[in-house]
Design an enzyme around this catalytic site. Structure first.
Site, PDB file in Angstrom:
ATOM      1  N   HIS A 249      36.634   4.437  65.111  1.00  0.00           N
ATOM      2  CA  HIS A 249      37.855   3.783  65.594  1.00  0.00           C
ATOM      3  C   HIS A 249      37.995   4.131  67.068  1.00  0.00           C
ATOM      4  O   HIS A 249      37.840   5.292  67.451  1.00  0.00           O
ATOM      5  CB  HIS A 249      39.062   4.282  64.797  1.00  0.00           C
ATOM      6  CG  HIS A 249      40.298   3.463  65.005  1.00  0.00           C
ATOM      7  ND1 HIS A 249      40.975   3.437  66.199  1.00  0.00           N
ATOM      8  CD2 HIS A 249      40.977   2.648  64.176  1.00  0.00           C
ATOM      9  CE1 HIS A 249      42.018   2.625  66.085  1.00  0.00           C
ATOM     10  NE2 HIS A 249      42.042   2.138  64.864  1.00  0.00           N
ATOM     11  N   ARG A 269      47.945  -1.470  70.318  1.00  0.00           N
ATOM     12  CA  ARG A 269      47.374  -2.522  71.172  1.00  0.00           C
ATOM     13  C   ARG A 269      47.861  -3.905  70.732  1.00  0.00           C
ATOM     14  O   ARG A 269      48.151  -4.758  71.558  1.00  0.00           O
ATOM     15  CB  ARG A 269      45.847  -2.448  71.143  1.00  0.00           C
ATOM     16  CG  ARG A 269      45.303  -1.333  72.023  1.00  0.00           C
ATOM     17  CD  ARG A 269      43.815  -1.108  71.804  1.00  0.00           C
ATOM     18  NE  ARG A 269      43.548  -0.415  70.561  1.00  0.00           N
ATOM     19  CZ  ARG A 269      42.595  -0.743  69.698  1.00  0.00           C
ATOM     20  NH1 ARG A 269      41.792  -1.754  69.957  1.00  0.00           N
ATOM     21  NH2 ARG A 269      42.434  -0.058  68.591  1.00  0.00           N
TER      22      ARG A 269
END
Ligand code: FAD
Length: 629
Positions: A249, A269
């Site tokens: 990740h 994000r």
């Protein structure tokens, strides 16, 4: 003197995360007596930690969404290495599974007109993740557990015993699967508190044990994720697919040390957070690969416009699939543009008002404030890649979850194929529900077709007990903690995010030597709640999955998704047609190349030729009809 408990069930589900619970609910609903086993406390699984949401093409936020678009995104994200049948079933059935959760009591966030809200996530064309703030996994587990209790209440009314048909065995670790000839007959394990052994007799066993992250040094995974299900399957004669694909990740915390490796959800994000290097530059614009260029914004203005008007703008490059973002961060750090502690900056603080950040990301805010004194509403986070998820897993039949060993099934992260070479965020929670249910059904149908119950061979129970006791009885031997560190360091340094042939060869050699040392590991103390002993038993599994990852990674001579080779940087159309199958021969890893099932013409038609040409071989392209003028 310790006891060996005995229990008899129709279906034993190993794992109480989303996949295990959904599978157990289905098996019980099909009238099968079902046991749910979990290594940790009931309710504490990775599923509970999932923050962002569950992907399902409900089309609530964007009516253009459909299962076909979800399938297309999933295949794109997996770089066309997904098992096509699994990816299709997943995209088709995810909406029903989310609605079912809602019927069972899940309280998802809502749109203004009262429907289940959906959020943006990397690689998903439309806002698609059903969520509950950043605590989606918690709500999912709460709802599934509540459903188990509901079924138990019905059983109490009907049978006078709430556990007559479904029972939970928490803090119970399975160390071996038991077979009668070539069929599954049950499972052997121990109770973590007393150290007593336990035998479950059952014709069907469902593996739902989650991931393998604890083989790596920097990971978002917690202590349970030692690859037990993967290793149990291998030792029982089942096969694993594509173990080279490990997802790093992109945004784990790198600083301060109290939160190192802990995940910063992609929702940061998705909700507007941006990545910057030490020069303050939004560097992701420099890393949009050709295959994705037409779908991603080229300027900050265009990217920022997408958050409010997604139909008029292309997506910000911060929302590229995870493998792309992880590699980009890795490269920025390597080029000397990293943050002071070897990551980059993830900034949501300057992008949204404080109250809005707290409203959308309550757990992120609370967790980092409490654990690290970092206020994400006031300062950027320092983030970098962390080992998060394994795409590789048990080879199963897409429709039933059946592994190649009769009576063995697998669902969730421990199974392979669904996500190809790279999983899209949000596709795991929906995967658990879709294939958990299918696995429960598959196990029930398997039982219906059985002429007689298999018997657990006593010699196998005795052998499993001897193996479990062995580390306690040794006068000499190495510490399990030191050996664990060596596995983690080896995997981190030599089979990590960027891979090279000589390093992987060295890793294989080191792991081979570790096998003999682990065989002689010594745990101090007795059997009553002894974490050193538990780790000593887990080591065998971590070693085996690490070997499977290292061998597969060395074999695949290309870079794709969660497998990046410095020496083979490109994607190879030839390799796209190949899944790598791992099995155990004696105590040696054996690899076989297997052809990936072809995509159906209607699935091919979801993509334009230009995009397909980046993935498929020339022979494959020649068979695709050219559209008329
Ligand atoms: P888990 O939920 O991992 O459960 C595994 C179970 O198996 C546990 O009960 C464990 O105790 C048990 N077990 C393991 N070994 C044994 C054994 N030997 N004996 C008995 N029991 C055993 N995915 C998304 O789709 N969206 C997200 O927003 C998201 N966020 C995430 C955030 C974090 C921090 C993490 C770590 C993961 C996230 N993921 C997300 C990934 C997703 O949560 C996992 O892939 C998924 O929950 C795995 O579910 P599972 O049911 O397969 O296994």
């Amino acid at each position: 003197m310790s006891e060996t408990q005995r229990h008899s069930y129709d279906v034993v589900v190993i794992g109480a995360g989303g996949a295990g619970l959904r599978a157990a609910i289905e098996a019980r609903q099909q009238g099968k007596r079902t046991a749910i086993i979990s290594k940790s406390l009931f309710g504490k699984a990775h599923t509970v930690m999932a923050e962002g949401g569950a992907a399902a093409a409900l089309g609530n936020v964007n009516p253009h969404d459909s299962w076909q678009v979800h399938l297309r995104d999933t295949l794109r994200g997996g770089k066309f290495l997904n098992d096509p049948r699994m990816a299709e079933l997943h995209a088709q059935e995810a909406p029903d599974r989310i609605l079912e959760l809602e019927y069972w009591g899940a309280l998802f966030d809502r749109t203004a007109d009262g429907r289940i809200s959906q959020r943006n996530f990397g690689g998903h064309e439309y806002a698609r993740l059903a969520h509950v703030g950043d605590r989606t996994g918690l709500e999912m587990i709460r709802t599934l557990q509540q459903r188990v209790v509901q079924l138990q209440q019905a059983d109490a009314a009907e049978h006078g015993d709430p556990e007559a048909m479904i029972r939970v065995f928490a803090e119970t670790t399975i160390t071996e699967l038991l077979k009668d000839g070539d069929r599954i007959a049950g499972a052997f394990g121990y109770l973590r508190d007393s150290g007593d052994f336990v035998v479950f007799e059952a014709p069907a066993v469902i593996l739902a044990t989650g991931g393998i992250g604890k083989s790596f040094k920097v990971t978002s995974n917690s202590w349970e994720y030692t690859g037990d299900g993967h290793a149990l399957a291998l030792r029982a004669g089942a096969t694993l697919l594509n173990m080279e694909f490990v997802q790093f990740h992109p945004t784990g915390m790198v600083w301060p040390p109290s939160v190192k490796g802990i995940l910063v959800t992609e929702s940061v994000r998705g909700d507007g957070g941006v990545l910057r290097n030490s020069e303050g530059r939004r560097f992701m614009f420099d890393y949009v690969p050709d295959v994705f260029r037409s779908q991603y914004a080229e300027s900050e203005e265009e990217a920022d416009g997408w958050y409010t008007a997604p139909d008029l703008h292309r997506r910000p490059p911060e929302l590229l699939p995870r493998d792309e973002v992880a590699r980009a961060i890795n490269n920025e750090v390597k080029q000397g543009r990293g943050s002071p502690h070897g990551g980059v900056f993830l900034d949501i603080a300057s992008r949204l008002p404080r109250e809005e950040i707290i409203r959308r990301l309550p757990s992120m805010h609370h967790q980092f404030q409490q654990l690290a004194d970092v206020d994400i509403t006031a300062e950027p986070m320092e983030v970098g890649p962390t080992c998060h998820y394994v795409m590789g897993g048990v080879e199963v039949d897409a429709d039933t979850g059946a592994a190649v060993v009769p009576g063995l099934f697998a669902a969730g992260e421990v199974s392979g194929g669904m996500h190809g070479s790279n999983r899209l965020g949000g596709n795991s929670l929906s995967d658990l529900l879709v294939f958990g249910r299918r696995c429960g059904l598959g196990a029930a149908r398997y039982l219906d077709g059985l002429a007689g119950r298999p018997a657990v061979p006593e010699a196998a129970v005795a052998a499993a007990a001897r193996a479990a006791e062995a580390p306690l009885g040794r006068a000499t031997g190495e510490s399990p903690y030191a050996l664990h560190q060596e596995i983690q360091q080896t995997m981190n340094d030599m089979v990590g995010i960027i891979r090279r042939e000589p390093e992987m060869e060295q890793a294989i050699e080191t792991l081979d030597k570790l096998r003999d040392r682990i065989a002689g590991v010594r745990a101090e103390g007795g059997r009553v709640y002894n974490p050193g002993w538990h780790l000593a038993l887990d080591l065998r599994n971590m070693l085996l999955v690490s070997q499977a990852v290292a061998h597969s990674a060395l074999e695949r001579q290309e870079s794709r998704g969660g497998h990046t080779r410095d020496d083979f940087p490109g994607m190879s159309p030839q390799w796209r047609r190949i899944t790598l199958v791992t099995r155990l021969s004696g105590d040696r890893i054996e690899l076989r190349r297997q052809a990936l099932p072809a995509l159906r013409p209607d699935v091919i038609a979801l993509f334009d030729r230009g995009e397909l040409a980046k993935y498929l071989t020339e022979e494959e392209m020649a068979e695709i009809p050219v559209p008329g003028p």
